[in-house]
Design a protein around this motif. Sequence first.
Motif, PDB file in Angstrom:
ATOM      1  N   ALA A 216       0.803  -1.054   0.228  1.00  0.00           N
ATOM      2  CA  ALA A 216       0.132   0.166   0.064  1.00  0.00           C
ATOM      3  C   ALA A 216       0.988   1.142  -0.044  1.00  0.00           C
ATOM      4  CB  ALA A 216      -1.018   0.077   1.365  1.00  0.00           C
ATOM      5  N   VAL A 217       2.075   1.333   0.595  1.00  0.00           N
ATOM      6  CA  VAL A 217       2.863   2.367   0.613  1.00  0.00           C
ATOM      7  C   VAL A 217       3.622   2.557  -0.845  1.00  0.00           C
ATOM      8  CG1 VAL A 217       5.273   3.038   1.503  1.00  0.00           C
ATOM      9  CG2 VAL A 217       3.795   2.112   3.089  1.00  0.00           C
ATOM     10  N   LYS A 218       3.827   1.182  -1.232  1.00  0.00           N
ATOM     11  CA  LYS A 218       4.537   1.335  -2.741  1.00  0.00           C
ATOM     12  C   LYS A 218       3.545   2.037  -3.709  1.00  0.00           C
ATOM     13  CE  LYS A 218       7.347  -1.665  -5.470  1.00  0.00           C
ATOM     14  NZ  LYS A 218       7.682  -3.029  -5.861  1.00  0.00           N
ATOM     15  N   SER A 219       2.303   1.683  -3.416  1.00  0.00           N
ATOM     16  CA  SER A 219       1.238   2.226  -4.557  1.00  0.00           C
ATOM     17  C   SER A 219       1.039   3.722  -4.344  1.00  0.00           C
ATOM     18  CB  SER A 219      -0.032   1.311  -4.655  1.00  0.00           C
ATOM     19  OG  SER A 219      -0.540   1.351  -3.277  1.00  0.00           O
ATOM     20  N   GLY A 220       1.501   4.209  -3.120  1.00  0.00           N
ATOM     21  CA  GLY A 220       1.087   5.547  -2.880  1.00  0.00           C
ATOM     22  C   GLY A 220      -0.037   5.908  -2.178  1.00  0.00           C
ATOM     23  N   LYS A 221      -0.896   4.696  -1.490  1.00  0.00           N
ATOM     24  CA  LYS A 221      -2.104   4.903  -1.073  1.00  0.00           C
ATOM     25  C   LYS A 221      -1.744   5.192   0.555  1.00  0.00           C
ATOM     26  CE  LYS A 221      -4.577   1.865  -4.288  1.00  0.00           C
ATOM     27  NZ  LYS A 221      -4.615   0.527  -4.413  1.00  0.00           N
ATOM     28  N   LEU A 222      -0.940   4.469   1.132  1.00  0.00           N
ATOM     29  CA  LEU A 222      -0.360   4.672   2.475  1.00  0.00           C
ATOM     30  C   LEU A 222       0.757   5.396   2.713  1.00  0.00           C
ATOM     31  CD1 LEU A 222      -1.758   3.274   4.977  1.00  0.00           C
ATOM     32  CD2 LEU A 222       0.003   1.482   4.889  1.00  0.00           C
ATOM     33  N   GLY A 223       0.741   6.413   3.601  1.00  0.00           N
ATOM     34  CA  GLY A 223       2.030   7.177   3.747  1.00  0.00           C
ATOM     35  C   GLY A 223       3.422   6.575   3.816  1.00  0.00           C
ATOM     36  N   ALA A 224       3.109   5.730   4.909  1.00  0.00           N
ATOM     37  CA  ALA A 224       4.440   5.057   5.428  1.00  0.00           C
ATOM     38  C   ALA A 224       3.918   3.645   6.376  1.00  0.00           C
ATOM     39  CB  ALA A 224       5.500   5.954   6.037  1.00  0.00           C
ATOM     40  N   THR A 225       4.954   2.868   6.662  1.00  0.00           N
ATOM     41  CA  THR A 225       4.933   2.038   7.670  1.00  0.00           C
ATOM     42  C   THR A 225       6.172   2.102   8.451  1.00  0.00           C
ATOM     43  OG1 THR A 225       4.372  -0.256   8.300  1.00  0.00           O
ATOM     44  CG2 THR A 225       5.202   0.095   6.004  1.00  0.00           C
ATOM     45  N   VAL A 226       6.198   1.884   9.771  1.00  0.00           N
ATOM     46  CA  VAL A 226       7.144   1.559  10.538  1.00  0.00           C
ATOM     47  C   VAL A 226       7.646   0.245  10.639  1.00  0.00           C
ATOM     48  CG1 VAL A 226       8.285   2.094  12.679  1.00  0.00           C
ATOM     49  CG2 VAL A 226       6.869   3.892  11.940  1.00  0.00           C
ATOM     50  N   ALA A 227       8.748  -0.522  10.086  1.00  0.00           N
ATOM     51  CA  ALA A 227       8.711  -1.616   9.713  1.00  0.00           C
ATOM     52  C   ALA A 227       9.964  -2.013  10.784  1.00  0.00           C
ATOM     53  CB  ALA A 227       9.284  -1.815   8.522  1.00  0.00           C
ATOM     54  N   GLN A 228       9.579  -3.338  11.295  1.00  0.00           N
ATOM     55  CA  GLN A 228      10.481  -3.988  12.295  1.00  0.00           C
ATOM     56  C   GLN A 228      11.599  -4.842  11.194  1.00  0.00           C
ATOM     57  OE1 GLN A 228       8.769  -5.919  15.893  1.00  0.00           O
ATOM     58  NE2 GLN A 228       7.072  -6.015  14.951  1.00  0.00           N
ATOM     59  N   GLN A 229      12.732  -5.012  12.068  1.00  0.00           N
ATOM     60  CA  GLN A 229      13.806  -6.053  11.146  1.00  0.00           C
ATOM     61  C   GLN A 229      14.062  -7.309  11.761  1.00  0.00           C
ATOM     62  OE1 GLN A 229      16.895  -3.104   9.601  1.00  0.00           O
ATOM     63  NE2 GLN A 229      16.248  -1.989  11.286  1.00  0.00           N
ATOM     64  N   PRO A 230      13.130  -8.082  11.581  1.00  0.00           N
ATOM     65  CA  PRO A 230      13.482  -9.369  12.121  1.00  0.00           C
ATOM     66  C   PRO A 230      14.561 -10.218  11.760  1.00  0.00           C
ATOM     67  CG  PRO A 230      11.593  -9.623  10.309  1.00  0.00           C
ATOM     68  CD  PRO A 230      11.848  -8.138  10.293  1.00  0.00           C
ATOM     69  N   ALA A 231      15.394  -9.964  10.823  1.00  0.00           N
ATOM     70  CA  ALA A 231      16.669 -10.737  10.708  1.00  0.00           C
ATOM     71  C   ALA A 231      17.536 -10.180  11.516  1.00  0.00           C
ATOM     72  CB  ALA A 231      17.088 -10.406   8.943  1.00  0.00           C
TER      73      ALA A 231
END
Length: 263
Positions: A216-231
């Motif tokens: 949804a962020v990539k398509s420009g619909k969602l502004g951003a997401t705060v992502a965890q870094q599981p690796a």
Amino acid sequence: VVSTLNNPFFVTLKEGAEAKAKELGYQMVVLDSQNDPAKELANVEDLAVRKVSAILVNPTDSAAVGNAIMLANKAGIPVLTLDRGANVGEVKAHIASDNIAGGKMAGDFIAGKLGKNIDVIQLEGIAGTSAARDRGEGFAQAVKANGFKVLASQPADFDRTKGLNVMENLLAAHPDVKAVFAQNDEMALGALRATQAAGKQVLIVGFDGTDDGKAAVKSGKLGATVAQQPALIGAIGVETADKVLKGEAVEKYIPVPLQVVSQ
């Protein structure tokens, strides 16, 4: 010992741990608890019999994992927890995302896009969970720093449908809202549907960096997401176990940084 390998997040966590173990010259045994505390206990018993050097556990449940940890304590095997903590037993270190910092990052991203002193809404997760509490605390710091006016802050229980319903009601009451912080991507995607249906342009920021959220962020619909870094959580877990085995001092809680995913 991983809570489940049926979830891409924990598979990535496992892969990060495996890569670091290989790099440091350790042999790693990976056991899947299939979200079952009884299986988790059996897995830890199995490892205790094998006399492993250290156990990294991603608990199925913070309360239920206590028996497994105490069993490892009795066997004299150091235990470290990943992503989820444990309420009982002796744990050398807990390695998890810094949810407070993540909540602040979400608010600061909104300020960076729309400026200070704007009207915002927050969709909260399940009351009483550490994730909801910490993400809310971090967002509150950003609200204060950026002079936001919080029109409403309401629980939608980390759920997409509830996110949609709560946001519909809030939009009716506050049609001029400029931005929304949702404490997870599911609620953010629900809120997005509500704003689209109302024909409103609202900047929405989610949290977790799920596949749906990132799409949804990539398509420009969602502004951003705060992502965890599981690796990174997995890798730091192995690095910390290595220090424990070498007799080095380690912090009880090791926060892992998050990253803002935006266009």
